[in-house]
Design a protein around this motif. Structure first.
Motif, mmCIF file in Angstrom:
data_model
loop_
_atom_site.group_PDB
_atom_site.id
_atom_site.type_symbol
_atom_site.label_atom_id
_atom_site.label_comp_id
_atom_site.label_asym_id
_atom_site.label_seq_id
_atom_site.Cartn_x
_atom_site.Cartn_y
_atom_site.Cartn_z
ATOM 1 N N GLY A 371 0.793 -1.223 0.000
ATOM 2 C CA GLY A 371 0.000 0.000 0.000
ATOM 3 C C GLY A 371 0.817 1.259 0.000
ATOM 4 N N LEU A 407 -10.104 -5.854 -0.003
ATOM 5 C CA LEU A 407 -10.194 -5.234 -1.328
ATOM 6 C C LEU A 407 -10.985 -6.151 -2.247
ATOM 7 C CD1 LEU A 407 -6.453 -4.131 -1.574
ATOM 8 C CD2 LEU A 407 -8.405 -2.618 -1.157
ATOM 9 N N ARG A 436 -12.039 1.955 1.198
ATOM 10 C CA ARG A 436 -10.683 1.678 0.734
ATOM 11 C C ARG A 436 -10.504 2.328 -0.638
ATOM 12 N NH1 ARG A 436 -10.764 0.195 5.321
ATOM 13 N NH2 ARG A 436 -10.367 -1.895 6.162
ATOM 14 N N ARG A 438 -7.657 2.713 -3.820
ATOM 15 C CA ARG A 438 -6.382 2.237 -4.377
ATOM 16 C C ARG A 438 -6.035 3.059 -5.612
ATOM 17 N NH1 ARG A 438 -3.948 -3.783 -4.638
ATOM 18 N NH2 ARG A 438 -1.919 -3.139 -5.421
ATOM 19 N N ILE A 476 -2.490 2.537 -1.320
ATOM 20 C CA ILE A 476 -3.786 2.127 -0.785
ATOM 21 C C ILE A 476 -4.067 2.966 0.462
ATOM 22 C CG2 ILE A 476 -5.193 0.228 0.069
ATOM 23 C CD1 ILE A 476 -3.259 -1.686 -1.356
#
Length: 511
Positions: A371, A407, A436, A438, A476
C-alpha cells in the motif's frame, strides 16, 4: 565424519587451450532513462527536472506488479537452530526426509504469491544444489544418498504451480573463508567463466571473461551453474554481509562482474537488494516509508555496487529535500524501488518454538508495504522435515482471504470516468459506500505525484475523504470510516511532471 571440501578451479590459460578463446561478457543495454547522472553543481530545479525524467526498465515494471513475493530460508541452519551458520557444519546434518517442494508451491500459490526466492546459499556457504566448486553442499550429505538437489526440486515445483523462481546467493561465505578463498587478499584478474574442473563434462556455448578475486570467481562459477542449469530465473537476491570474520579481513565483492553475468544469463531477472534493480527498504520489519519513492539518489562504490546516497534507513529517500541533501555525494538519480522483507515468524530460519504472525499483523504489513509503493517479501521457512509448517500454510491462506475481503470488487470498474490534467473523476451511477481507495500511476512515465487528495461529492459539494503524498506503482488508503457517495475524484495537488493515473479503485471492505 569430517568431509574434505577442496575447491577445484582450472586456470584460465589451461581452459583456453582446450576450449578455445574466452569471450567477454556482453552487458544487456539498459534504458538510458533508468538512471540519470547528477552533479554537485545541479540546482534544486535541475534535480527535480531530472527526477521527473527517470523511468523504470521493463523488468522493474514486471517486478513491481508482483506485489507479494515469498522468501524460503532453508539450509543447515534449519537443523542446527542457528540464524547465521559457522561454515564448518557437517553436511550430513542436512536431512529433510520429507522434502516436498510441491507442498511449498501449493501453499504459496494459495497465499497469493507469484514469485518465490530460495536461499540457495546462506552466509555459512552450504549450497542447496550439487555445486562443482565446493564440498559444502547437499551432495556431501547422506540425504538421498548424496543425490539430492533442493534447487532442482524447488524450481520445478514453482514453475509447475505457476510461480516465478528467485534465488538468493549470499556474498558472504564462512566455509570459503575457512578454506582460504574468501577474503584471502587476492587481486582482481581476468577469470574465465565457467571454470571447468576435473571430470567436468560441460560444453558451454560460450565462455565469459570477467575481472574477479579468487572468491569473486567462485561466486561467478556458482552463479553460472544456477543460471544455466535450472531454467529461467526472475530474481537474483544479494545482500552486502561480510561474514563473521576478523575485522582486518575484507572481501571486496566483484559487483560489476556479478551483475554483468546475471544480465547475460538471466536478462529478465531483477537484481536485488544489493543490486541495480531493487533496493532494501532499510528494515527487516516489512515496513515502507509513508511516502516511498522509486526515484532515489544513488552512488556507485566497490566495483560498481549500486549504493544509497543517503543513509539506508533515512526517513525520506526521494523528496525534493532528499534530492538536495544527497547532491554532494550522489552520482545518479535512479529508478530503484523498495522491497520490504520480513519473516512470518520471529526468525528467518525455522525454530520449533516460534509461531507465525497473526492475520491482523500480516494485513497491516500488506497495507504498509504494498500500500506504500513497495513489494512485500514474506519469508516462510521450511521445517526439518522439508515442509512448510501446517500453521504457516493455514496462515498464508487466511492472509490471502483477508486481503480479498479488504479489497473485494472494485466499485469503479466499468464506471463512467472523466480525466483532467490534474486528476480523475468517477461516477458510480449510484451512491455506494467506500472505505478503501487504491491508486497507481502509469509508471512507464515515471513517478510524478508528490501530493494528492481524494474527495467525495456529498450534500452538493466536494468533501475531502483522504489526502496523502506519493502514489507510484501502488498506494492504498484506508478511510477512517465508510463514506457514501456517487461521485468520487482524485485531485493531484503537487507533481514533478505530467501525471498519468493508471488506477483509481474504490472498495467497500467485507471485514
Amino acid at each position: 565424519m569430517a568431509v574434505s571440501r577442496r575447491v577445484f578451479l582450472a586456470s584460465a590459460s589451461a581452459l583456453a587451450a582446450t576450449a578455445g578463446p574466452a569471450a567477454p561478457a556482453r552487458a544487456v543495454p539498459e534504458d538510458p532513462h533508468h538512471r540519470i547522472p547528477v552533479s554537485p553543481d545541479d540546482t534544486a530545479e535541475d534535480l527535480l527536472r531530472k527526477a521527473s525524467r527517470v523511468r523504470p526498465t521493463a523488468r522493474q515494471i514486471a517486478w513491481q506488479r508482483l506485489e507479494r513475493t515469498a522468501f524460503l530460508h532453508f539450509g543447515v541452519n534449519t537443523f542446527t537452530g542457528l540464524e547465521w551458520g559457522t561454515g564448518d557444519e557437517d553436511p550430513d546434518v542436512f536431512q529433510p526426509a520429507g522434502l516436498d517442494t510441491d507442498q511449498w508451491a501449493r501453499a504459496l500459490r494459495d497465499g497469493g504469491f507469484e514469485l518465490a526466492i530460495l536461499t540457495v546459499k546462506h552466509h555459512d556457504g552450504f549450497v542447496l544444489h550439487p555445486s562443482r566448486y565446493t564440498r559444502h553442499t547437499v551432495a556431501s550429505s547422506s540425504w538421498r544418498d548424496g543425490r539430492g538437489d533442493v534447487l532442482r526440486a524447488f524450481a520445478d515445483s514453482m514453475r509447475r504451480h505457476g510461480i516465478k523462481v528467485g534465488v538468493y546467493i549470499s556474498p558472504a561465505d564462512e566455509n570459503q573463508y575457512l578454506h582460504g578463498v574468501y577474503a584471502n587478499g587476492s587481486a582482481r584478474t581476468d577469470r574465465t567463466i565457467p571454470t571447468l574442473v576435473p571430470g567436468d563434462d560441460r560444453t558451454p556455448p560460450r565462455f565469459h571473461t570477467l575481472p574477479a578475486t579468487d572468491y569473486g570467481a567462485h561466486m561467478l562459477n556458482q552463479l553460472y551453474e544456477v543460471l544455466t542449469e535450472y531454467g529461467p530465473v526472475d530474481e537474483v537476491w544479494f545482500d552486502g554481509a561480510q561474514g563473521h570474520i576478523p575485522p582486518d579481513k575484507v572481501e571486496k565483492y566483484d559487483w560489476d562482474s556479478w551483475y554483468a553475468l546475471v544480465r547475460e544469463l538471466a536478462p529478465d531477472a531483477v537484481v536485488a537488494v544489493t543490486g541495480p534493480d531493487v533496493r532494501w527498504v532499510g528494515n527487516e520489519g516489512g515496513l515502507a516509508r509513508e511516502d516511498e519513492w522509486s526515484v532515489v539518489p544513488v552512488r556507485e562504490r566497490d566495483h560498481g555496487r549500486t549504493d544509497y546516497a543517503l543513509p539506508y534507513d533515512a526517513p525520506d529517500m526521494g523528496s525534493r529535500d532528499a534530492l538536495v541533501a544527497a547532491r554532494p555525494v550522489a552520482d545518479f538519480l535512479q529508478w530503484w524501488p523498495a522491497e520490504c522483507d520480513v519473516s512470518i515468524r520471529d526468525g528467518w530460519f525455522y525454530h520449533p518454538d516460534q509461531r507465525p504472525k497473526s492475520v491482523e499483523q500480516l494485513t497491516d504489513l500488506y497495507f504498509r508495504s504494498v500500500g506504500r509503493n513497495s513489494v512485500l517479501l514474506l519469508n516462510v521457512p521450511p521445517d526439518t522435515d522439508g515442509l512448510l509448517p501446517a500453521a504457516d500454510v493455514a496462515r498464508l491462506r487466511e492472509f490471502r482471504e483477508r486481503i480479498d475481503r479488504e479489497l473485494p470488487e472494485d466499485l469503479a470498474r466499468g464506471a463512467r470516468t472523466s480525466r483532467t490534467p490534474g486528476g480523475v473523476t468517477v461516477d458510480l451511477g449510484g451512491e455506494r459506500e467506500v472505505d478503501r481507495v487504491r491508486l497507481a500511476e502509469d509508471i512507464r512515465y515515471g513517478q510524478q505525484v508528490e501530493s494528492f487528495v481524494v474527495e467525495a461529492y456529498r450534500d452538493g459539494r466536494w468533501t475531502e475523504a483522504a489526502r496523502a503524498g506519493v502514489i507510484g506503482a501502488s498506494r492504498i488508503l484506508l478511510l477512517p470510516e465508510a463514506l457514501r457517495a456517487r461521485r468520487w475524484r482524485v485531485r493531484v495537488t503537487g507533481a514533478r511532471g505530467g501525471v498519468r493515473i493508471a488506477e483509481f479503485g474504490l472498495y467497500r471492505s467485507r471485514v
